[in-house]
Design an enzyme around this catalytic site. Sequence first.
Site, PDB file in Angstrom:
ATOM      1  N   ARG A  53      61.116  -5.208 -47.772  1.00 44.91           N
ATOM      2  CA  ARG A  53      60.635  -4.944 -46.238  1.00 44.91           C
ATOM      3  C   ARG A  53      59.457  -3.924 -46.233  1.00 44.91           C
ATOM      4  NH1 ARG A  53      62.398  -0.235 -46.956  1.00 44.91           N
ATOM      5  NH2 ARG A  53      62.172  -0.365 -45.402  1.00 44.91           N
ATOM      6  N   ALA A  55      56.958  -1.701 -43.661  1.00 45.72           N
ATOM      7  CA  ALA A  55      55.565  -2.527 -43.192  1.00 45.72           C
ATOM      8  C   ALA A  55      54.807  -2.420 -44.136  1.00 45.72           C
ATOM      9  CB  ALA A  55      55.307  -2.163 -41.194  1.00 45.72           C
ATOM     10  N   GLN A 202      69.817  -0.109 -44.276  1.00 45.07           N
ATOM     11  CA  GLN A 202      68.378   0.822 -45.000  1.00 45.07           C
ATOM     12  C   GLN A 202      68.598   2.220 -45.169  1.00 45.07           C
ATOM     13  OE1 GLN A 202      67.767  -1.349 -42.769  1.00 45.07           O
ATOM     14  NE2 GLN A 202      66.259  -2.996 -42.258  1.00 45.07           N
ATOM     15  N   ASP A 243      56.604   0.270 -37.013  1.00 50.33           N
ATOM     16  CA  ASP A 243      55.502  -1.250 -38.345  1.00 50.33           C
ATOM     17  C   ASP A 243      54.949  -1.106 -36.940  1.00 50.33           C
ATOM     18  OD1 ASP A 243      58.884  -1.053 -37.676  1.00 50.33           O
ATOM     19  OD2 ASP A 243      58.155  -2.459 -39.662  1.00 50.33           O
ATOM     20  N   LYS A 254      62.270   0.460 -36.365  1.00 48.10           N
ATOM     21  CA  LYS A 254      63.308   0.161 -36.819  1.00 48.10           C
ATOM     22  C   LYS A 254      64.269   0.217 -35.355  1.00 48.10           C
ATOM     23  CE  LYS A 254      65.306  -1.872 -38.961  1.00 48.10           C
ATOM     24  NZ  LYS A 254      64.304  -3.252 -38.928  1.00 48.10           N
TER      25      LYS A 254
END
Length: 368
Positions: A53, A55, A202, A243, A254
């Site tokens: 994960r 981008a 994360q 992203d 996020k």
Amino acid sequence: MKVDGKHFRSIWRERDGWSVGAIDQRRLPHEFVIAKLTSCEDAAVAIRDMLVRGAPLIGATAAYGMALAMREDASDAGLKRAYETLVVARPTAINLKWALDEMRAALAPIDPVERAEAAYARADEIVEQDVEINRGIAGNGLKLIEAIAAKKPGEVVNVLTHCNAGWLATVDWGTATAPIYLAHERGIKVHVWVDETRPRNQGASLTAWELGHHGVPHTVIPDNTGGHLMQHGMVDLAIVGTDRVAANGDVCNKIGTYLKALAAHDNGVPFYVALPSPTIDFAVHDGIRDIPIEQRSGLEVTDMTGRTADGRFETVRIVPEGSPVANYAFDVTPARLVTGLITERGVLKPDRASLADAFPERIAAAAE
Ligand SMILES: CSC[C@H]1O[C@H](OP(=O)(O)O)[C@H](O)[C@@H]1O
């Protein structure tokens, strides 16, 4: 970056020349497991299920996914099928489509017989380009940290970050963490406030793991703590990843990033966004209106998985059965709340003119 002294990247072509190795980020921080991708479908599932994960890493994985696809079926139909399989794996990070467009542009014009070899070569280029870009981000972001350090000689520079925009979110170096790693390696005293970043954590699971193994001082905090720290002068600057950046400078990142930007604005804390140029999407003119926000399974909110004291893994439910759940994976921070965009070509104002001046090729790509 380093894991206990040994250098790692988050994805690589294996010695067999065709399969793809990647760190299974769902197993961190407790287990360091390497996954092997051997098909286009493997790559698509790895992106969808967040084995990989972030981008830029999503883009790199898709590039290798196309190469794996060309081994299977290098026909025009095979190329089309691979693109369509991979491009829907996740909707928000523009790097996925950017990488697939790059691969298709390289492969469509050539003889299918040559496509597999050309695909791996182009994917390798995309991977190396990411590393090079992130080194550039590191150098440009370092200047911001150095300027703060110069104003408080001998003291620690406190950086807040959200989610994971570290080397695990890219091929290497990371974006938001790149300047932090470089500052640390240059001997600048830096400390990182690490937002845990619910619901997938994360920050707690990946950023803390990265920084700890690289020896960077850090503190994991609940997502709701950042505003308090900013009110009390405990954050010198915030650096987050992204992203997708819209043409107007709005930043998609996020979920929770927008709230941090509001707190930073309210407390006069500089709020920077680090990004590689493939993350700029000139086809999107208004980020809040136009960027698709991924919604993921409610199970990511209702359940938590962790390791027990005796080393077993358990999943527990923390939400009452029957309570509806919403799980928006991203939000959009308006450009007015962004101090600057740290790119490989400098720190830019978050506006169309600055982005267009620095990256005219991204405008051309959007027009295609
Ligand atoms: C350098 S891009 C990192 C970016 O990606 C993360 O999202 P996810 O973990 O869902 O792929 C997050 O938005 C990070 O800022």
